[in-house]
Design an enzyme around this catalytic site. Sequence first.
Site: not given
Ligand code: HEM
Length: 390
Positions: A214, A306
Site C-alpha cells: 500500500d 480499487h
Molecule cells: C492505491 C489500499 C483507501 C486512494 C491503493 C493500493 C492499495 C490500496 C493496496 C495499490 C497500491 C498503491 O498504489 O498504493 C487501500 C485500502 C484502503 C484505501 C486498504 C482503506 C482501508 C483509500 C482512500 C483513498 C485511496 C480512502 C482516497 C480517497 C488510492 C489511490 C491509489 C490507491 C489514489 C493509487 C491509484 C493508482 O494506481 O493511481 N490503495 N486504499 N485509497 N489508493 Fe487506496
Amino acid sequence: LSRRRLLGGGAAVLGVAGIGAAGIGTGLGYAATREPEPTGGRTVAFHGVHQAGIDTEPQAFAAFVALDLRPGLDRRALVGIMKVWAEDGRRLTEGSPALGDTEPELAHDPARLTVTVGFGPAVFDAAGLAAQRPEWLRPLPAFSIDRLEERWSGGDLLVQVCADDPVTVSHATRTLAKSVRSLATVRWVQRGFRNAAGTKPAGTTMRNLMGQVDGTVNPAAGSTDFDRQVWNPGTPAWLAGGTSVVVRRIRMELDTWDELDRPARELAVGRDLASGAPLTGNREHDDPDFAATDVHGIPVIPPESHVARARPRNANERFLRRGYNYDDPDGAGLLFASYQADVDAQFVPVQQRLAEHDALNPWITPIGSAVFAVPPGFGPGGYPGDTLLE
Ligand code: HEM
C-alpha cells in the site's frame, strides 16, 4: 520429514547458541550475531521551508492528536500555543528534553522524530482571521460509505508525531499535549504503525493489515510531482509551502475479508498480493494496463477494482498517501493520511468516486474523518502558522 525437522531444530539451537556467545562477550565476533548500531540518535531537521513529517521517509510509528481550543481563546493565545510547540518540537526532535520535561530521559532517543502541526477550521474564527481560511478547510462532504464517529472526527488543531520508536512517540505526544493543556484539550488520539525500523530494507512500500502493498503510486519526495501535488503554491498567500492533510480512520472488516480467496482479493484491488504488481504486470512499479483483456475479452484489471477507481481522471486528482496501520480494541484498519495542496481539487473527487463504487468497499468502513491546513515550515524564532498569525 523427521530428518528435516532435525536439521531445522539444529539450526535453531545454533542460532540461540550464537546469541548466547555474543551476550556473554566471548569476543568470538561472529558476524551473524553482532549487534546493529542503535538508531535512536537519528534526527530529522525541525526547521525548514516545509514542516517535517510529510516528505520525510515514513517513520515506523505515528500518533495523530487532535485538540480543541478552549472556549474564548483568541489570536494571542493561539500564538502562545504555537510558540510552545515550536520550542518543544525543536528540543524533542534534537533529542533534548522539552522545557519542564517531567521525564527528560525519555527525550534522549529522537529516532527521527518529527512534529507536524495542522489547523482545523475553527482556528480562523478564533484568530479573527476568517477571510484567511482556505476554501477547502471544512469537514469533507458526507459520503455514502461513511459511518463516522464523533470520537475520531474533527478537531481544531492537529499534532502529527512520528518516530521510529514508540516510546519516543508516546513521550513527545504527552509532552506536547501537556504543555498547552490550559489552552487546548485533547479531542482524539490515533496511533498507528508500520514495520519497525530495520525489519525491511529502506524504501520498501508498506503493507496494510489486509496484507496488500500500500503506497506504490505516490510522488517521490523532492520530485516536481511531489512539489506540485503536495506543497500549496500560496492560495491563500500565508499557506505557500504548506499543505493540507486528510486523516480518515478506515476500519477493515477482516473477519469477512477472511472469506475471500486470494484471486478474489487480488481482483478487488487490481494488484498481485505477493509483489504488489498490477494484475497486468510483474513488478510493483510496472504501469498498469487498464485496456488489457483476457481471452474472453474481460479486463484483466477489473474497472471496479480499487486501483482502477482511484486512478486520477485528470492531472489534479493526485496526492501523497502516508498512512499507518492501526490495531486497537475497537478494530483494525488504516489511518489513511493524504497530503495535497488543495483538498477539493485533488482529494474529494477521488474519494467521491470510491464512495460511489470500489470493489474494496464491502471490507472497508470510514469511521473517522478530519481535515487540517498544514502551515509551511519555519526557522529558529518562527513557529507553525507565523505567516498567518503574525
Ligand atoms: C492505491 C489500499 C483507501 C486512494 C491503493 C493500493 C492499495 C490500496 C493496496 C495499490 C497500491 C498503491 O498504489 O498504493 C487501500 C485500502 C484502503 C484505501 C486498504 C482503506 C482501508 C483509500 C482512500 C483513498 C485511496 C480512502 C482516497 C480517497 C488510492 C489511490 C491509489 C490507491 C489514489 C493509487 C491509484 C493508482 O494506481 O493511481 N490503495 N486504499 N485509497 N489508493 Fe487506496
